[in-house]
Design a protein around this motif. Structure first.
Motif, mmCIF file in Angstrom:
data_model
loop_
_atom_site.group_PDB
_atom_site.id
_atom_site.type_symbol
_atom_site.label_atom_id
_atom_site.label_comp_id
_atom_site.label_asym_id
_atom_site.label_seq_id
_atom_site.Cartn_x
_atom_site.Cartn_y
_atom_site.Cartn_z
ATOM 1 N N ARG A 152 -10.838 24.532 -10.518
ATOM 2 C CA ARG A 152 -11.289 23.991 -9.007
ATOM 3 C C ARG A 152 -11.811 23.250 -8.501
ATOM 4 N NH1 ARG A 152 -6.666 26.130 -6.732
ATOM 5 N NH2 ARG A 152 -7.855 26.385 -4.183
ATOM 6 N N ALA A 153 -12.899 22.422 -9.187
ATOM 7 C CA ALA A 153 -13.918 21.632 -9.498
ATOM 8 C C ALA A 153 -13.563 20.807 -11.025
ATOM 9 C CB ALA A 153 -15.228 22.547 -9.034
ATOM 10 N N PRO A 154 -12.724 20.011 -10.655
ATOM 11 C CA PRO A 154 -12.802 18.915 -12.170
ATOM 12 C C PRO A 154 -13.407 18.588 -12.167
ATOM 13 C CG PRO A 154 -10.775 18.409 -10.774
ATOM 14 C CD PRO A 154 -12.053 19.580 -10.109
ATOM 15 N N MET A 155 -14.206 17.749 -13.380
ATOM 16 C CA MET A 155 -15.160 17.019 -13.618
ATOM 17 C C MET A 155 -14.347 15.868 -14.482
ATOM 18 S SD MET A 155 -17.766 17.796 -11.027
ATOM 19 C CE MET A 155 -19.006 16.373 -11.479
ATOM 20 N N GLU A 156 -13.291 15.880 -14.849
ATOM 21 C CA GLU A 156 -12.734 14.675 -15.655
ATOM 22 C C GLU A 156 -12.057 13.641 -14.711
ATOM 23 O OE1 GLU A 156 -9.742 15.047 -18.828
ATOM 24 O OE2 GLU A 156 -9.874 16.939 -18.028
ATOM 25 N N ALA A 157 -12.011 12.256 -15.367
ATOM 26 C CA ALA A 157 -11.499 11.266 -14.547
ATOM 27 C C ALA A 157 -11.178 10.210 -16.406
ATOM 28 C CB ALA A 157 -11.741 10.125 -13.991
ATOM 29 N N THR A 158 -10.307 9.404 -15.833
ATOM 30 C CA THR A 158 -9.672 8.475 -16.491
ATOM 31 C C THR A 158 -9.770 7.273 -15.937
ATOM 32 O OG1 THR A 158 -7.566 8.270 -16.534
ATOM 33 C CG2 THR A 158 -8.149 9.878 -18.006
ATOM 34 N N PRO A 159 -10.839 6.108 -17.162
ATOM 35 C CA PRO A 159 -10.624 4.787 -16.047
ATOM 36 C C PRO A 159 -9.651 3.958 -16.608
ATOM 37 C CG PRO A 159 -10.868 4.804 -18.530
ATOM 38 C CD PRO A 159 -10.660 6.737 -18.476
ATOM 39 N N GLY A 160 -8.806 3.079 -15.248
ATOM 40 C CA GLY A 160 -8.074 2.355 -15.152
ATOM 41 C C GLY A 160 -8.585 1.225 -15.641
ATOM 42 N N GLU A 161 -7.548 -0.059 -15.899
ATOM 43 C CA GLU A 161 -6.842 -0.752 -16.343
ATOM 44 C C GLU A 161 -7.564 -2.429 -15.683
ATOM 45 O OE1 GLU A 161 -3.076 -1.563 -17.762
ATOM 46 O OE2 GLU A 161 -2.655 0.534 -19.371
ATOM 47 N N SER A 162 -7.784 -2.955 -16.938
ATOM 48 C CA SER A 162 -8.216 -4.275 -16.025
ATOM 49 C C SER A 162 -7.353 -5.547 -15.577
ATOM 50 C CB SER A 162 -8.636 -5.445 -16.977
ATOM 51 O OG SER A 162 -10.506 -4.595 -17.504
ATOM 52 N N GLY A 163 -7.557 -5.623 -14.451
ATOM 53 C CA GLY A 163 -6.201 -6.879 -14.047
ATOM 54 C C GLY A 163 -6.693 -8.088 -14.236
ATOM 55 N N GLU A 164 -5.606 -9.175 -13.796
ATOM 56 C CA GLU A 164 -5.579 -10.771 -13.506
ATOM 57 C C GLU A 164 -6.829 -10.779 -13.564
ATOM 58 O OE1 GLU A 164 -1.236 -11.663 -14.722
ATOM 59 O OE2 GLU A 164 -2.202 -11.666 -12.446
ATOM 60 N N GLU A 165 -7.672 -12.022 -13.811
ATOM 61 C CA GLU A 165 -9.008 -12.617 -13.092
ATOM 62 C C GLU A 165 -8.322 -14.249 -13.396
ATOM 63 O OE1 GLU A 165 -12.541 -12.276 -15.382
ATOM 64 O OE2 GLU A 165 -12.615 -10.445 -14.636
ATOM 65 N N ARG A 166 -8.207 -15.466 -11.657
ATOM 66 C CA ARG A 166 -8.097 -16.181 -11.887
ATOM 67 C C ARG A 166 -8.656 -16.845 -10.936
ATOM 68 N NH1 ARG A 166 -1.497 -17.148 -10.238
ATOM 69 N NH2 ARG A 166 -1.717 -16.233 -12.736
ATOM 70 N N SER A 167 -8.967 -18.690 -10.896
ATOM 71 C CA SER A 167 -9.606 -18.937 -10.485
ATOM 72 C C SER A 167 -8.853 -19.949 -9.317
ATOM 73 C CB SER A 167 -10.583 -19.673 -10.839
ATOM 74 O OG SER A 167 -11.519 -19.564 -11.613
ATOM 75 N N LEU A 168 -9.080 -20.097 -7.966
ATOM 76 C CA LEU A 168 -7.427 -20.854 -7.522
ATOM 77 C C LEU A 168 -8.208 -21.790 -6.293
ATOM 78 C CD1 LEU A 168 -5.665 -17.405 -6.593
ATOM 79 C CD2 LEU A 168 -4.984 -19.652 -8.289
ATOM 80 N N GLN A 169 -8.085 -22.566 -5.822
ATOM 81 C CA GLN A 169 -8.572 -22.965 -4.809
ATOM 82 C C GLN A 169 -7.369 -23.441 -3.999
ATOM 83 O OE1 GLN A 169 -9.614 -27.635 -6.257
ATOM 84 N NE2 GLN A 169 -10.455 -28.137 -4.235
ATOM 85 N N LEU A 170 -8.451 -23.091 -2.659
ATOM 86 C CA LEU A 170 -7.195 -23.331 -1.685
ATOM 87 C C LEU A 170 -7.293 -24.275 -0.449
ATOM 88 C CD1 LEU A 170 -7.456 -19.391 -0.748
ATOM 89 C CD2 LEU A 170 -5.663 -20.274 -1.903
ATOM 90 N N GLU A 171 -6.881 -25.015 0.210
ATOM 91 C CA GLU A 171 -6.912 -26.171 0.527
ATOM 92 C C GLU A 171 -6.452 -24.904 2.319
ATOM 93 O OE1 GLU A 171 -4.328 -29.350 -0.620
ATOM 94 O OE2 GLU A 171 -5.998 -29.828 -2.621
ATOM 95 N N MET A 172 -6.368 -25.673 2.961
ATOM 96 C CA MET A 172 -6.190 -25.320 4.378
ATOM 97 C C MET A 172 -5.170 -26.421 5.398
ATOM 98 S SD MET A 172 -7.982 -23.591 7.860
ATOM 99 C CE MET A 172 -6.499 -23.170 9.348
ATOM 100 N N LYS A 173 -4.424 -26.326 6.022
ATOM 101 C CA LYS A 173 -3.375 -27.443 6.258
ATOM 102 C C LYS A 173 -2.689 -27.026 8.242
ATOM 103 C CE LYS A 173 -1.286 -29.208 1.877
ATOM 104 N NZ LYS A 173 -0.078 -29.733 1.686
ATOM 105 N N SER A 174 -3.510 -27.828 8.864
ATOM 106 C CA SER A 174 -3.364 -27.361 10.044
ATOM 107 C C SER A 174 -1.140 -27.367 9.992
ATOM 108 C CB SER A 174 -4.290 -28.287 11.653
ATOM 109 O OG SER A 174 -5.788 -28.245 11.330
ATOM 110 N N MET A 175 -1.074 -26.760 10.957
ATOM 111 C CA MET A 175 0.190 -26.816 11.210
ATOM 112 C C MET A 175 0.844 -27.308 12.886
ATOM 113 S SD MET A 175 3.326 -24.276 10.527
ATOM 114 C CE MET A 175 2.859 -22.528 10.905
ATOM 115 N N ALA A 176 1.085 -27.932 12.949
ATOM 116 C CA ALA A 176 1.389 -28.370 14.506
ATOM 117 C C ALA A 176 3.063 -28.927 14.177
ATOM 118 C CB ALA A 176 0.635 -29.289 15.032
#
Length: 231
Positions: free
Chosen positions: A27-51
């Motif tokens: 009724r009170a489990p103290m067990e867990a499993t770790p998750g897997e690592s995700g992707e890592e990526r460095s991105l450069q974003l540019e914002m462009k005004s839209m009109a």
């Protein structure tokens, strides 16, 4: 246009928390499993005004004053170059509730495509506009040379910009000798020229109506609309 989605990186599979191991016997489990690592990526974003429309011109051509004239936008206006350091977007409201957004793009100088002046910081914003307004200064002796220089800078940055629908907005028609310069400008170019005064408002409504015509022409769902008025 529907919003586009882009997955920048995939997350890893999640682990199992202690609730997963809950049972009648535990009724009170103290067990867990770790998750897997995700992707890592460095991105450069540019914002462009839209009109829908983008105003391009040399510094002090009067773009900001024009935007203040026919919209509620309040960009800074001054007599020195590069008053506008970031694009400002104003909205023109029509009586049929249609709206057209107009962007005041910071002033272009010769060599802008080489990142001189504000360079790429504003040229990127022009790429998002459906049509262009070349704002020329009629106080200059040969205003048509401004038009050719502006088109050259756009061509060097992105040649497709020259194929966008456009009109020439000849500003400062209220100044002495501007009428003579306007007549020569119309002789030197085959583009549609609308002379206006951002100071007095002369011909502002003609410009606003022509913007609507351009907008309707290049919005397929709006092509059959022929009756409209401003304000």
């Amino acid at each position: 246009m529907l919003p586009r989605q882009f997955i920048a990186a995939h997350g890893g599979a999640g682990g199992k928390g202690n609730r997963f191991f809950l049972s009648n016997e535990n009724r009170a489990p103290m067990e867990a499993t770790p998750g897997e690592s995700g992707e890592e990526r460095s991105l450069q974003l540019e914002m462009k005004s839209m009109a829908h429309a983008g105003m391009v011109g040399f510094p002090n051509a009067g773009k900001s004053s024009l935007l203040r004239l026919f919209s509620n936008a309040r960009p800074a206006v001054a007599s020195y170059p590069f008053t506008t350091l970031n694009p400002h977007v104003g909205v023109i409201n029509y009586r049929d509730y249609e709206q057209i957004s107009v962007a005041d793009i910071p002033g272009i100088i010769e060599g802008a495509h080489q990142n001189r002046g504000l360079g790429f910081a504003f040229l990127r914003h022009i790429q998002r506009c459906l049509f262009l307004l070349y704002v020329l200064d009629l106080s200059q002796p040969e205003p048509w040379t401004q038009f050719h220089s502006l088109q050259y800078e756009l061509r060097q940055f992105d040649e497709s910009l020259l194929h966008r629908p456009h009109i020439i907005v000849a500003n400062k028609i209220d100044l002495p000798q501007a009428r003579e310069a306007l007549q020569l400008l119309r002789q030197k170019t085959q583009s549609k020229v609308i002379a206006v005064s951002a100071l007095t408002g002369e011909n502002a409504e003609e410009l606003i109506m022509h913007l609507r015509e351009l907008y309707d022409e290049h919005q397929p769902s709006q092509q059959n609309r022929k009756t409209y008025s401003y304000w």
